[in-house]
Design a protein around this motif. Sequence first.
Motif, PDB file in Angstrom:
ATOM      1  N   GLU A 219       0.826  -1.206   0.000  1.00 54.41           N
ATOM      2  CA  GLU A 219       0.000   0.000   0.000  1.00 54.41           C
ATOM      3  C   GLU A 219       0.864   1.261   0.000  1.00 54.41           C
ATOM      4  OE1 GLU A 219      -4.198  -1.377   2.039  1.00 54.41           O
ATOM      5  OE2 GLU A 219      -2.536  -0.842   3.372  1.00 54.41           O
ATOM      6  N   ARG A 220       2.011   1.207   0.652  1.00 57.38           N
ATOM      7  CA  ARG A 220       2.913   2.356   0.657  1.00 57.38           C
ATOM      8  C   ARG A 220       3.538   2.577  -0.719  1.00 57.38           C
ATOM      9  NH1 ARG A 220       1.768   1.356   5.532  1.00 57.38           N
ATOM     10  NH2 ARG A 220       2.405   2.637   7.322  1.00 57.38           N
ATOM     11  N   LEU A 221       3.952   1.500  -1.348  1.00 58.91           N
ATOM     12  CA  LEU A 221       4.504   1.607  -2.700  1.00 58.91           C
ATOM     13  C   LEU A 221       3.456   2.128  -3.679  1.00 58.91           C
ATOM     14  CD1 LEU A 221       6.577  -1.702  -2.764  1.00 58.91           C
ATOM     15  CD2 LEU A 221       7.524   0.583  -3.172  1.00 58.91           C
ATOM     16  N   VAL A 222       2.245   1.622  -3.559  1.00 61.05           N
ATOM     17  CA  VAL A 222       1.158   2.056  -4.444  1.00 61.05           C
ATOM     18  C   VAL A 222       0.864   3.538  -4.243  1.00 61.05           C
ATOM     19  CG1 VAL A 222      -1.326   1.837  -4.867  1.00 61.05           C
ATOM     20  CG2 VAL A 222       0.094  -0.214  -4.718  1.00 61.05           C
ATOM     21  N   ALA A 223       0.858   3.998  -2.994  1.00 60.21           N
ATOM     22  CA  ALA A 223       0.603   5.415  -2.716  1.00 60.21           C
ATOM     23  C   ALA A 223       1.662   6.290  -3.386  1.00 60.21           C
ATOM     24  CB  ALA A 223       0.585   5.661  -1.209  1.00 60.21           C
ATOM     25  N   PHE A 224       2.915   5.890  -3.273  1.00 64.79           N
ATOM     26  CA  PHE A 224       4.000   6.663  -3.884  1.00 64.79           C
ATOM     27  C   PHE A 224       3.867   6.691  -5.400  1.00 64.79           C
ATOM     28  CE2 PHE A 224       8.230   5.964  -5.949  1.00 64.79           C
ATOM     29  CZ  PHE A 224       8.584   7.314  -6.049  1.00 64.79           C
ATOM     30  N   LEU A 225       3.694   5.534  -6.008  1.00 65.74           N
ATOM     31  CA  LEU A 225       3.675   5.454  -7.470  1.00 65.74           C
ATOM     32  C   LEU A 225       2.432   6.123  -8.059  1.00 65.74           C
ATOM     33  CD1 LEU A 225       5.007   1.809  -7.790  1.00 65.74           C
ATOM     34  CD2 LEU A 225       6.237   3.928  -8.336  1.00 65.74           C
ATOM     35  N   ALA A 226       1.298   5.998  -7.390  1.00 60.98           N
ATOM     36  CA  ALA A 226       0.095   6.687  -7.865  1.00 60.98           C
ATOM     37  C   ALA A 226       0.287   8.199  -7.765  1.00 60.98           C
ATOM     38  CB  ALA A 226      -1.117   6.244  -7.052  1.00 60.98           C
ATOM     39  N   GLY A 227       0.885   8.650  -6.669  1.00 61.30           N
ATOM     40  CA  GLY A 227       1.112  10.073  -6.488  1.00 61.30           C
ATOM     41  C   GLY A 227       2.017  10.677  -7.544  1.00 61.30           C
ATOM     42  N   GLU A 228       2.841   9.847  -8.194  1.00 62.94           N
ATOM     43  CA  GLU A 228       3.732  10.318  -9.242  1.00 62.94           C
ATOM     44  C   GLU A 228       2.967  10.724 -10.507  1.00 62.94           C
ATOM     45  OE1 GLU A 228       7.782  10.139  -9.220  1.00 62.94           O
ATOM     46  OE2 GLU A 228       6.610  11.030  -7.600  1.00 62.94           O
ATOM     47  N   SER A 229       1.674  10.424 -10.545  1.00 60.09           N
ATOM     48  CA  SER A 229       0.844  10.817 -11.693  1.00 60.09           C
ATOM     49  C   SER A 229      -0.084  11.988 -11.354  1.00 60.09           C
ATOM     50  CB  SER A 229       0.002   9.626 -12.179  1.00 60.09           C
ATOM     51  OG  SER A 229       0.798   8.702 -12.889  1.00 60.09           O
ATOM     52  N   ARG A 230       0.077  12.561 -10.186  1.00 57.03           N
ATOM     53  CA  ARG A 230      -0.782  13.675  -9.795  1.00 57.03           C
ATOM     54  C   ARG A 230      -0.670  14.816 -10.802  1.00 57.03           C
ATOM     55  NH1 ARG A 230       1.182  14.173  -5.202  1.00 57.03           N
ATOM     56  NH2 ARG A 230      -0.209  12.792  -4.059  1.00 57.03           N
ATOM     57  N   GLY A 231      -1.813  15.277 -11.283  1.00 60.53           N
ATOM     58  CA  GLY A 231      -1.836  16.356 -12.271  1.00 60.53           C
ATOM     59  C   GLY A 231      -1.764  15.885 -13.713  1.00 60.53           C
TER      60      GLY A 231
END
Length: 274
Positions: free
Chosen positions: A137-149
């Motif tokens: 879940e931590r890895l997913v949060a980081f990688l998903a956040g890399e697509s913000r915007g």
Amino acid sequence: MKTSRRRCAGAALAVAGTLALAAAAAHAQGSTAEEIAKYRQMLAEGNPAELWEAAGEELWKKPAGPKNASLEQCDLGKGPGVTKGAYAELPRFFKDTARVMDLEQRLAYCRVTLQGLTQEEALKHPFASTGKPSDIERLVAFLAGESRGVKMNVALNHPEEKRVYALGQKMFFYRGGAYDFACATCHAVDGQRIRLQELPNLLTPQGAQAAYTTWPAYRVSQGEVRSMQHRLYDCLRQQRFPEPAYGSDVITALSLFLARNANGGTYDGPAMKR
């Protein structure tokens, strides 16, 4: 004659009363939705998901597993190590596996191939519980956040992507479980809600964009960041469907169907939800 007039007057009053109640209900519903939106906006200013993103970035860069390697060379579809915008194009077809994979399936693949974990180890403990945080879940949060915007841009170019999308669409309308529900039971019409919870129409771009682009999300009620895998797993659980295996192809198919429907929306996760 007088009796008829009284009946007409009574009917008119009844109709007027019904319309007044309907108008009041609509106003109350609108006011409630506005207040909930304000509440979410206030919460978003201090979203704890940022802590999960920071921890996920650390895990991404930290050597681990039998090969003592990091995940920094994991190819999420845009080339080894490229994380910016990758989540906005997932699920997608990967040549090296000849499969359509979502983020969590791909992470498991990279943990096996790059770090030397077994498949069982790579999939172990996908969802956090009390006192047991989840690296996934931590890895997913980081990688998903890399697509913000970034605009959602999920392709259906490969025959496998088209096949899996069709499977996800079929699953969306498939009725089953003890309640004889389908995803479409709650999410295929406009204006539906359960108590104060709005139920977006996931068949429309507006509804799909509003829903998909905010997951993963920090769940206030659970004190954890939950991924799209968890969200769909929980939906099926509430419908009383058989429990899907973590990383299953049916979840990936549903994700592809929803992600494709959300194309054009700006990704804005991990968000915060009740």
